[in-house]
Design an enzyme around this catalytic site. Structure first.
Site, mmCIF file in Angstrom:
data_model
loop_
_atom_site.group_PDB
_atom_site.id
_atom_site.type_symbol
_atom_site.label_atom_id
_atom_site.label_comp_id
_atom_site.label_asym_id
_atom_site.label_seq_id
_atom_site.Cartn_x
_atom_site.Cartn_y
_atom_site.Cartn_z
ATOM 1 N N GLU A 61 -1.487 -6.858 7.406
ATOM 2 C CA GLU A 61 -0.154 -6.645 7.973
ATOM 3 C C GLU A 61 0.021 -7.568 9.174
ATOM 4 O O GLU A 61 -0.969 -7.995 9.794
ATOM 5 C CB GLU A 61 -0.016 -5.168 8.394
ATOM 6 C CG GLU A 61 1.335 -4.771 8.968
ATOM 7 C CD GLU A 61 2.520 -5.122 8.068
ATOM 8 O OE1 GLU A 61 2.837 -6.330 7.935
ATOM 9 O OE2 GLU A 61 3.127 -4.187 7.518
ATOM 10 N N HIS A 82 0.829 -1.215 0.000
ATOM 11 C CA HIS A 82 0.000 0.000 0.000
ATOM 12 C C HIS A 82 0.864 1.266 0.000
ATOM 13 O O HIS A 82 2.024 1.254 0.432
ATOM 14 C CB HIS A 82 -0.909 0.002 1.239
ATOM 15 C CG HIS A 82 -0.131 0.031 2.519
ATOM 16 N ND1 HIS A 82 0.363 1.191 3.061
ATOM 17 C CD2 HIS A 82 0.262 -0.968 3.351
ATOM 18 C CE1 HIS A 82 1.017 0.918 4.173
ATOM 19 N NE2 HIS A 82 0.980 -0.383 4.368
ATOM 20 N N HIS A 96 0.686 -5.625 2.405
ATOM 21 C CA HIS A 96 1.472 -4.879 3.404
ATOM 22 C C HIS A 96 2.939 -5.320 3.424
ATOM 23 O O HIS A 96 3.275 -6.406 2.941
ATOM 24 C CB HIS A 96 0.851 -5.109 4.775
ATOM 25 C CG HIS A 96 -0.587 -4.710 4.799
ATOM 26 N ND1 HIS A 96 -1.015 -3.474 5.228
ATOM 27 C CD2 HIS A 96 -1.701 -5.373 4.379
ATOM 28 C CE1 HIS A 96 -2.328 -3.395 5.088
ATOM 29 N NE2 HIS A 96 -2.771 -4.530 4.579
ATOM 30 N N ARG A 152 -6.035 0.754 3.845
ATOM 31 C CA ARG A 152 -4.892 1.303 3.099
ATOM 32 C C ARG A 152 -4.534 0.439 1.895
ATOM 33 O O ARG A 152 -4.124 0.961 0.851
ATOM 34 C CB ARG A 152 -3.690 1.540 4.027
ATOM 35 C CG ARG A 152 -3.161 0.333 4.797
ATOM 36 C CD ARG A 152 -2.203 0.806 5.883
ATOM 37 N NE ARG A 152 -1.477 -0.234 6.610
ATOM 38 C CZ ARG A 152 -1.912 -0.857 7.691
ATOM 39 N NH1 ARG A 152 -3.130 -0.577 8.178
ATOM 40 N NH2 ARG A 152 -1.150 -1.752 8.309
HETATM 41 O O1 LIG Z 1 2.840 -1.992 10.470
HETATM 42 C C1 LIG Z 1 3.694 -1.124 10.267
HETATM 43 O O2 LIG Z 1 4.065 -0.331 11.157
HETATM 44 C C2 LIG Z 1 4.319 -0.998 8.907
HETATM 45 O O3 LIG Z 1 3.368 -1.148 7.939
HETATM 46 C C3 LIG Z 1 5.408 -2.007 8.699
HETATM 47 O O4 LIG Z 1 6.296 -1.748 9.669
HETATM 48 P P1 LIG Z 1 7.767 -2.323 9.738
HETATM 49 O O5 LIG Z 1 8.546 -1.719 8.613
HETATM 50 O O6 LIG Z 1 8.217 -1.879 11.077
HETATM 51 O O7 LIG Z 1 7.658 -3.825 9.666
#
Ligand SMILES: O=C(O)[C@H](O)COP(=O)(O)O
Length: 330
Positions: free
Chosen positions: A190, A87, A260, A136
């Site tokens: 995610e 996203h 994600h 998102r």
């Molecule tokens: O969920 C989150 O904060 C981001 O989409 C991915 O985070 P990360 O780069 O810390 O895994």
């Protein structure tokens, strides 16, 4: 190793842990995937039925779109396109907060990224779209498809109840041909970031140490407090990919997945056969599409289409070149 941000590279393999070398197509070492055995409790939370109960909503889209005459995609061509897209920037990416399964929308920059991503893939066929259940990813998929030259209408397939399913039926075959089903699945969400959700990433690194935070963010099997490790995320995301999405590719459908950073990392780990050491260095930027060709049961990574006229993508596969010619003639 400093906690890395995931914003600057398309799909970069950074020199991370010592001796972690990357080579595409290398056999997986200790990477291991376990099939999901039941419904995630989260499925209720998100108002979606679990994969086992949502067969019809996933299978049915195969019948929705297109025939070759409709300018769509060749069936049984022996190859299909698979586009993966993280996203665009969300409001919490902008604030540098751990987001996980918290459902926040895109920023104006994220909207733009999704539109630009759409321009990059506007000549690549798409028959069915999968997104997570989070807004998102859904916004990104929709905005990207608005740029597609085929101008089909992406339509969300509602399967949260029999009534929702019934009431969203389309009764014109012609209209169906001009539509692309959008299947939403919590399994593509995610990774659940546990007690880090809502915390500032920099402040968390200052408090717990950057090595600890990097381990939570990028290691394969170490979960953040009360959250999911990448391995746990893979159990649902890769299982869903294998059970629901691969059959579409095998049937000759061209698929886009909007999801994600970590659910896509787990899928890419599977596609590229990365080891649990190699995946540590895998970073995905927001809003950058990546193309794979599925052919004879294998996934061939084609990187990111740089733009709508990128020669390489079309030169590589005759079918994509033909599809593009068809669009040019429309
Ligand atoms: O969920 C989150 O904060 C981001 O989409 C991915 O985070 P990360 O780069 O810390 O895994």
């Amino acid at each position: 190793m400093a906690a890395s941000t995931s914003q600057h590279a398309l799909i970069s393999i950074k020199p991370a842990a010592p001796a972690a070398s990357f080579s595409c197509g290398k056999r997986a070492g200790n990477a291991r995937f376990v099939s999901a055995t039941g419904c995630c409790p989260g499925s209720r939370k998100f108002g979606l039925v679990c994969a086992a109960n949502s067969q019809s909503s996933v299978i049915e889209p195969v019948h929705l779109p297109s025939s070759p005459e409709s300018g769509s995609t060749p069936k049984k061509s022996g190859e299909s396109a698979l586009i993966l897209i993280r996203h665009g920037e969300s409001l919490w990416n902008e604030k540098n907060l751990f987001t996980g399964c918290v459902d926040v929308p895109l920023t104006p920059k994220g909207v733009n990224e999704a539109i630009e991503a759409g321009k990059r893939i506007c000549n690549i066929p798409v028959d069915v779209i999968y997104t997570s259940s989070l807004i998102r990813a859904q916004m990104t998929a929709m905005l990207a498809m608005m740029q597609h030259r085929r101008k089909k209408v992406p339509i969300i397939v509602h399967s949260e109840s029999e009534r929702a399913h019934q009431w969203s039926q389309v009764y014109s075959e012609e209209t169906k041909k001009q539509s692309i089903p959008v299947v939403t699945a919590w399994q593509l969400n995610e990774r659940m970031y546990g007690e880090l959700q809502g915390l500032n990433k920099q402040e968390t690194a200052d408090r717990f140490g950057k090595d600890q935070v990097h381990e939570w963010r990028r290691s394969y099997d170490i979960p953040p407090p009360n959250g999911e490790s990448l391995e746990m995320c893979a159990e649902r995301a890769v299982s869903y990919f294998k059970d629901q999405i691969v059959p579409q590719l095998v049937a000759g459908k061209h698929v886009m997945i909007a999801a994600h950073g970590n659910s896509l990392r787990s899928i890419i780990m599977h596609l590229d056969k990365l080891t649990s050491q190699e995946v540590i260095s895998l970073e995905l930027s927001t809003g950058i599409p990546m193309l794979y060709i599925f052919k004879e049961g294998k996934f061939i990574r084609r990187g990111s289409p740089a733009g709508p006229s990128e020669a390489g993508v079309y030169a590589y596969t005759k079918k994509l070149a033909q599809y593009r010619q068809k669009l040019d003639g429309m």
